[in-house]
Each structure stands twice: as C-alpha cells, then as structure tokens.
Motif scaffolding. Structure first.
Motif, mmCIF file in Angstrom:
data_model
loop_
_atom_site.group_PDB
_atom_site.id
_atom_site.type_symbol
_atom_site.label_atom_id
_atom_site.label_comp_id
_atom_site.label_asym_id
_atom_site.label_seq_id
_atom_site.Cartn_x
_atom_site.Cartn_y
_atom_site.Cartn_z
ATOM 1 N N GLU A 132 40.218 37.362 41.242
ATOM 2 C CA GLU A 132 39.145 37.568 42.221
ATOM 3 C C GLU A 132 39.686 38.035 43.563
ATOM 4 O O GLU A 132 38.972 38.688 44.335
ATOM 5 N N ARG A 133 40.915 37.702 43.825
ATOM 6 C CA ARG A 133 41.541 38.081 45.094
ATOM 7 C C ARG A 133 42.414 39.313 44.957
ATOM 8 O O ARG A 133 43.141 39.682 45.885
ATOM 9 N N ARG A 193 38.033 24.713 35.591
ATOM 10 C CA ARG A 193 37.743 25.659 36.658
ATOM 11 C C ARG A 193 37.503 24.983 38.007
ATOM 12 O O ARG A 193 38.038 25.411 39.040
ATOM 13 N N ARG A 201 40.027 25.577 41.213
ATOM 14 C CA ARG A 201 39.558 26.316 42.378
ATOM 15 C C ARG A 201 39.646 25.457 43.637
ATOM 16 O O ARG A 201 39.968 25.963 44.725
ATOM 17 N N GLU A 221 41.656 33.591 36.706
ATOM 18 C CA GLU A 221 40.407 34.044 37.313
ATOM 19 C C GLU A 221 40.489 33.992 38.831
ATOM 20 O O GLU A 221 40.075 34.936 39.524
ATOM 21 N N TRP A 222 41.016 32.892 39.375
ATOM 22 C CA TRP A 222 41.079 32.722 40.833
ATOM 23 C C TRP A 222 41.909 33.821 41.474
ATOM 24 O O TRP A 222 41.506 34.422 42.468
ATOM 25 N N ASN A 279 41.947 26.763 46.624
ATOM 26 C CA ASN A 279 41.238 27.040 47.873
ATOM 27 C C ASN A 279 41.811 26.240 49.035
ATOM 28 O O ASN A 279 41.740 26.673 50.195
#
Length: 254
Positions: A245-246, A206, A210, A241-242, A214
């Motif tokens: 979230e967006r 993770r 990320r 997941e990343w 990012n």
C-alpha cells in the motif's frame, strides 16, 4: 536485517532448527532459544524444569549446541537468530562469534520474567539495571554479529527510551519488543532510536500487523502460534499488504 519482515519469536525449549525450518516458508527470520549460557542462568533453568515442569534447552555445551543448530539451518531460506540468557559477557562473546560465522543474529534476552531467572540477575531485571545490560550487548557486537535486544514494555519505573539509546550506543542493531497491553510503546521506541524494531505480542493477522507497523515497527514477530501455518500465512499476507500500500516491498530496506 531480514526479509520478509516477519520473524518467528523464540519459545523456551521449543524453538529449535526444525521449528525454524517449518516456518521458513513465511518468515524472514527465526529466533531460536532461549539458551542459558552461564552457570547462574543454567541453574535457574534447571530449577524451572524441576519445579515447574517447564521446557528449557539445557545442553551440556551451549556453544556447541548453538553451532550445531545454526549449521542445521544452512541452506534454509530464513535468517537465524539465537536468543541467549546470561549475566556475564564472556559466554555471550563466545556464542556471538559462532553466530557471526553463520550470519546469525544474537538476541540478548532482557525479557524473561520467570522468578528464577530474575533472581539470577537475567531477563527483565536487565531493563532495570541497564549498566549490566550494556556490557552484554557490547560483547556480542564486538564479535561481529548483528545484535538484537528482546525486551518487554509493561514494566513500571523503566525508561525504555533510555534503555534503547544505551543499547544502541553499545552496538545493538535491533529491538525485539514484547508490547503486552502497551502497543503504543512501540511508537515511543521508534521515536527514541534508529534501531530496527520488531514488534511482538498478539500478532495473529491483519489488524495486529497494521497496528504495529503503523506505530513504526519495521517488522513483526509471531510467538506461541509460530507452529501454526494458518496464522503465519495470514500474518505474512498482512505484512506484504501493508508495505504494498505504501509502494514499498516488504523485502526492501525502509
């Protein structure tokens, strides 16, 4: 270019079609190779095998080998790529035509730092001499294949933004960025071009996923642990997941 946004990065002498099949449950792409195409790079590979006991792919006919390996992935739910080493455009053009027939990505290796390959004029030396890198990219792109350039970020005196813009103009579609101890350079490359960015080095779960996403990477790749299902599952979950979230699917274009 591929989905989900996790790739398996090439491993010399190890990344073949069986390796790709084993990781296809989690990955959207798998870069086989690297394959040395012309005589200078093939001789360098032979020296590495003889002198340092390295694993290298040295088939008698590299083009036929690539064709067979890509054919073996027909029907497998992963997009294949083929990482190639060459000092001359001709063999790249020939392999790229085969890759295009299979819907595969051709990845020009401007990454390897082995002394023998650099002495032959391949690998990371191409980043210092982009005038020699551009014709290789152009040869691959003119054959109709999608083209990635694998590069490393920690070389002193190399303007990677300039290299990225030049290979983009030559027809590249992606950069596969080995960001060893220089992860923030991914952000510089994201600002420099519109190329699809695949971030590599230290991707294990993770936190690393990320960080790279990012910084502006479009995807990540796993190298040495690409044969470890536990690592691949962790990374795949982190990628999903990343994007979730967006409010964007990891399988949808960004």
């Amino acid at each position: 270019m591929f989905e989900p946004r996790l790739a398996l990065a090439s491993l010399s002498g190890e990344a073949d079609s069986e390796w790709a099949k084993n990781g296809a449950e989690w990955a959207g792409a798998a870069f086989l190779g690297g394959i040395c195409l012309d005589e200078p790079t093939r001789e360098a590979a032979r020296e590495m095998v003889a002198d340092r006991d390295r694993s290298e792919f040295l088939p008698d006919d590299p083009v036929a080998f690539v064709d067979g390996e890509l054919a073996a992935l027909s029907g497998v739910d992963v997009r294949p790529g083929i990482n190639v080493r060459s000092t001359t455009p001709g063999p790249v053009r020939e392999v790229a035509a085969v890759a295009a027939d299979h819907g595969a990505i051709v990845e020009i290796n401007a990454h390897c730092r082995q002394e023998e390959l650099c002495a032959a004029g391949a690998g990371e030396t191409l980043l210092r001499e982009p005038d020699r890198l551009e014709p290789l990219v152009r040869a691959a792109a003119e054959s109709g294949a999608d083209v990635s350039v694998k590069l490393r970020t920690e070389l002193d005196g190399v303007d990677l933004g300039d290299v990225a813009r030049r290979v983009e103009a030559a027809g590249a579609d992606a950069l596969h960025v080995d960001a060893m101890d220089s992860e923030a350079r991914v952000a510089d490359l994201a600002d420099a071009t519109d190329l699809f960015l695949i971030a590599n080095n230290g991707v294990r779960g993770r936190e690393s996923v990320r960080e790279y996403l990012n910084y502006g990477a479009d995807a990540v790749s796993v190298g040495r642990p690409s044969d470890d299902p536990a690592v691949l599952e962790r990374v795949a979950d982190a990628v999903d997941e990343w994007f979730a979230e967006r409010g964007v699917s990891a399988e949808a274009p960004r």
